[in-house]
Design a protein around this motif. Structure first.
Motif, PDB file in Angstrom:
ATOM      1  N   GLU A   1      -5.116   5.872  -2.569  1.00 25.28           N
ATOM      2  CA  GLU A   1      -4.629   6.255  -1.236  1.00 25.28           C
ATOM      3  C   GLU A   1      -3.998   7.637  -1.258  1.00 25.28           C
ATOM      4  O   GLU A   1      -4.235   8.463  -0.370  1.00 25.28           O
TER       5      GLU A   1
ATOM      6  N   ARG B   1      -1.988  -3.891  -7.195  1.00 25.07           N
ATOM      7  CA  ARG B   1      -2.519  -2.910  -6.257  1.00 25.07           C
ATOM      8  C   ARG B   1      -2.168  -1.474  -6.641  1.00 25.07           C
ATOM      9  O   ARG B   1      -2.257  -0.562  -5.812  1.00 25.07           O
TER      10      ARG B   1
ATOM     11  N   HIS C   1       4.674   6.298  -3.263  1.00 27.51           N
ATOM     12  CA  HIS C   1       5.227   6.007  -1.937  1.00 27.51           C
ATOM     13  C   HIS C   1       5.951   7.229  -1.366  1.00 27.51           C
ATOM     14  O   HIS C   1       5.821   7.534  -0.171  1.00 27.51           O
TER      15      HIS C   1
ATOM     16  N   THR D   1       0.862  -1.185   0.000  1.00 27.73           N
ATOM     17  CA  THR D   1       0.000   0.000   0.000  1.00 27.73           C
ATOM     18  C   THR D   1       0.892   1.226   0.000  1.00 27.73           C
ATOM     19  O   THR D   1       2.070   1.149   0.371  1.00 27.73           O
TER      20      THR D   1
ATOM     21  N   THR E   1      -5.377  -9.318  -6.268  1.00 26.67           N
ATOM     22  CA  THR E   1      -4.215  -9.860  -5.569  1.00 26.67           C
ATOM     23  C   THR E   1      -4.115 -11.368  -5.764  1.00 26.67           C
ATOM     24  O   THR E   1      -3.035 -11.903  -6.033  1.00 26.67           O
TER      25      THR E   1
ATOM     26  N   ASP F   1      -5.022   1.049  -6.296  1.00 16.78           N
ATOM     27  CA  ASP F   1      -5.333   1.240  -4.875  1.00 16.78           C
ATOM     28  C   ASP F   1      -4.344   2.227  -4.245  1.00 16.78           C
ATOM     29  O   ASP F   1      -4.734   3.084  -3.440  1.00 16.78           O
ATOM     30  N   ALA F   2      -3.056   2.072  -4.603  1.00 14.63           N
ATOM     31  CA  ALA F   2      -2.045   3.003  -4.088  1.00 14.63           C
ATOM     32  C   ALA F   2      -2.322   4.417  -4.578  1.00 14.63           C
ATOM     33  O   ALA F   2      -2.196   5.395  -3.821  1.00 14.63           O
TER      34      ALA F   2
ATOM     35  N   ALA G   1      -9.968  -5.631  -4.723  1.00 10.00           N
ATOM     36  CA  ALA G   1      -8.529  -5.769  -4.481  1.00 10.00           C
ATOM     37  C   ALA G   1      -8.148  -7.221  -4.217  1.00 10.00           C
ATOM     38  O   ALA G   1      -7.113  -7.702  -4.684  1.00 10.00           O
TER      39      ALA G   1
ATOM     40  N   GLY H   1       1.751   1.946   3.561  1.00  9.43           N
ATOM     41  CA  GLY H   1       2.664   0.915   4.047  1.00  9.43           C
ATOM     42  C   GLY H   1       4.082   1.140   3.565  1.00  9.43           C
ATOM     43  O   GLY H   1       5.048   0.949   4.325  1.00  9.43           O
ATOM     44  N   GLU H   2       4.237   1.560   2.322  1.00 10.52           N
ATOM     45  CA  GLU H   2       5.575   1.826   1.794  1.00 10.52           C
ATOM     46  C   GLU H   2       6.162   3.092   2.410  1.00 10.52           C
ATOM     47  O   GLU H   2       7.374   3.190   2.610  1.00 10.52           O
TER      48      GLU H   2
ATOM     49  N   GLU I   1       2.666  -5.961  -6.758  1.00  9.40           N
ATOM     50  CA  GLU I   1       2.642  -4.499  -6.644  1.00  9.40           C
ATOM     51  C   GLU I   1       1.775  -3.896  -7.739  1.00  9.40           C
ATOM     52  O   GLU I   1       1.010  -2.950  -7.498  1.00  9.40           O
TER      53      GLU I   1
END
Length: 294
Positions: free
Chosen positions: A218, A211, A103, A71, A139, A214-215, A135, A74-75, A208
């Motif tokens: 975010e 997603r 990120h 995510t 995945t 999704d990133a 998602a 997360g990164e 990666e």
């Protein structure tokens, strides 16, 4: 070309290379890329008195496989955890290429006190990152495809060739013209084989990529409530052509700079792998960004 050491962050061994001394700079590469793609930029920054940190995200380069889908937040937390593990407490200039731009921007928004400057290097852009499939489905499909590729032996047989073809197509002029003399030599063959013959890398890239939107979503959400406190530079590669795709990409990069209140710079001629085509200019932009901190 330098290989580094392994630092455990959130239980995952990350491959990291730390060189030089002075104000810290973090360089994060795009999808399927590795630490050595920053070699020449790093050398120029070290020569100008910077501590340069290059690392491979889980499933990339020499780092261990990802334990969970990535995510943006997360990164960002991973970068912070890596800096903690390295004992680098001061504010850093963080530069993200392509998908790693998500990120890097997330880090700058979530850790404003730790960010000296943000540089987005031909960064990924998604103005409306909607997805068709949930998602979890994406995945799962990425993991199934990764296992199938591994079972077929394709990473070991074709991985290095795929890497070389992708890099050649992403540099100035595409596959039919050589890169400019300002660009650097290709990565060492032994390192390319070591990294890209591994199914771990291709499975990590698939995960990666699954997603990706999704990133992007975010980061869009973070923009509404997490303002940027550090100076930002959007650096766009442009091959100099009049093609509709190239001009549209340049316009989208310029629009992003306006939205972020960022300085906008164009590197020409350069392909998507700006740090390989024009390492001197990328290093100059990173240095300038760090010096602009309020």
């Amino acid at each position: 070309m330098t290989t580094g050491r392994f630092v455990r962050v959130d239980g995952v061994p990350l491959h990291v290379v730390v060189e030089g001394s002075g104000p810290p700079v973090v360089l994060s590469a795009g999808l399927v890329m590795a630490w050595f793609d920053w070699d020449q930029v790093a050398a120029l920054l070290v020569a100008r008195g910077r501590t340069v940190v290059r690392f491979d995200r889980p499933g990339h380069g020499l780092s261990a496989p990802a334990t969970a889908p990535p995510t943006a937040a997360g990164e960002a937390h991973r970068i912070a955890g890596l800096l903690d593990a390295l004992g680098l407490a001061g504010p850093v200039t963080v530069a993200g290429h392509s998908i790693a731009g998500f990120h890097a921007e997330a880090f700058a928004r979530l850790y404003p006190e730790r960010t000296a400057a943000l540089v987005l290097v031909d960064t990924s852009i998604e103005e409306d990152p909607r997805t068709v499939w949930p998602a979890g489905v994406r995945t799962g499909a990425a993991r199934v495809l990764g296992r199938a590729l591994t079972a077929a032996g394709l990473p070991a047989a074709l991985g290095p060739l795929a890497r070389r073809a992708a890099v050649r197509a992403s540099r100035t002029g595409g596959p039919d013209r050589p890169p400019p003399s300002a660009g650097g030599p290709p990565a060492a063959r032994d390192l390319v084989r070591r990294v890209y013959r591994s199914s771990r890398v291709w499975r990590g890239a698939l995960l990666e990529n699954a997603r990706y939107r999704d990133a992007a979503a975010e980061v869009l959400a973070l923009r509404t409530g997490r303002p940027l406190a550090a100076p930002v530079t959007v650096l766009a590669g442009y091959d100099g052509s009049s093609g509709r795709g190239a001009l549209r990409w340049l316009a989208r990069q310029a629009e992003l700079a306006v939205r972020l209140g960022a300085r906008f710079e164009v590197v020409e001629p350069a392909g998507h792998l700006v740090m390989l085509d024009r390492p001197g200019l990328v290093a100059r932009v990173v240095l300038d960004a760090g010096q602009r901190r309020a």
